[in-house]
Design a protein around this motif. Structure first.
Motif, PDB file in Angstrom:
ATOM      1  N   ARG A 165      -1.121  10.191  -1.237  1.00 47.38           N
ATOM      2  CA  ARG A 165      -0.515   8.957  -0.748  1.00 47.38           C
ATOM      3  C   ARG A 165       0.712   8.619  -1.595  1.00 47.38           C
ATOM      4  NH1 ARG A 165      -0.270   6.219   3.671  1.00 47.38           N
ATOM      5  NH2 ARG A 165      -2.473   5.953   3.955  1.00 47.38           N
ATOM      6  N   ARG A 193       4.627   3.100   2.729  1.00 46.48           N
ATOM      7  CA  ARG A 193       3.649   4.117   2.338  1.00 46.48           C
ATOM      8  C   ARG A 193       3.867   5.347   3.207  1.00 46.48           C
ATOM      9  NH1 ARG A 193      -1.471   0.824   4.577  1.00 46.48           N
ATOM     10  NH2 ARG A 193      -0.863   0.842   6.742  1.00 46.48           N
ATOM     11  N   TRP A 230       2.891  10.008   3.039  1.00 45.04           N
ATOM     12  CA  TRP A 230       2.159  11.121   2.430  1.00 45.04           C
ATOM     13  C   TRP A 230       3.144  12.113   1.840  1.00 45.04           C
ATOM     14  CZ3 TRP A 230      -2.897  10.687   1.758  1.00 45.04           C
ATOM     15  CH2 TRP A 230      -3.586   9.782   2.563  1.00 45.04           C
ATOM     16  N   TYR A 231       2.978  12.422   0.564  1.00 41.87           N
ATOM     17  CA  TYR A 231       3.792  13.440  -0.104  1.00 41.87           C
ATOM     18  C   TYR A 231       3.420  14.798   0.473  1.00 41.87           C
ATOM     19  CZ  TYR A 231       5.192  16.681  -3.784  1.00 41.87           C
ATOM     20  OH  TYR A 231       5.730  17.734  -4.477  1.00 41.87           O
TER      21      TYR A 231
END
Length: 103
Positions: free
Chosen positions: A2, A23, A25-26
């Motif tokens: 995250r 926010r 997701w890497y």
């Protein structure tokens, strides 16, 4: 993993009251020692005239602005040992604990 994002302001001291609003997701990173992402399509128009100064570019999927009711100050993000202090929020990527409200 995250990713939590807050808007830091170039040339201004980061404040603990800055709000985490995004926010995602890497999904990976790209390195380039000339200070610009190697693929121009990944540079937003606002960054095309910037003085290049970065070497690492994170790729994030599913980037979204959270509902305003879920925004929270950067000071609420738990730090990991060796991470940022609440007196000085980060100006770049830092591995931190995920606030319980977002788990």
């Amino acid at each position: 993993m995250r990713v939590l994002i807050y808007a830091s302001h170039e040339g201004a001291e980061a404040q603990p009251s800055y709000m985490v609003k995004w926010r995602g997701w890497y999904v990976g990173q790209v390195w380039n020692d000339d200070g610009r992402h190697p693929e121009e399509k990944f540079r937003p128009p606002t960054a095309l005239s910037d003085t290049p100064s970065w070497m690492t570019f994170w790729h994030v999927s599913e980037l979204e602005e959270m509902d305003k009711k879920h925004w929270f100050p950067i000071s609420k993000v738990p730090k990991f040992k060796g991470g940022w202090t609440k007196l000085k929020p980060p100006r770049g990527p830092v591995l931190v604990g995920l606030p319980s409200a977002l788990e």
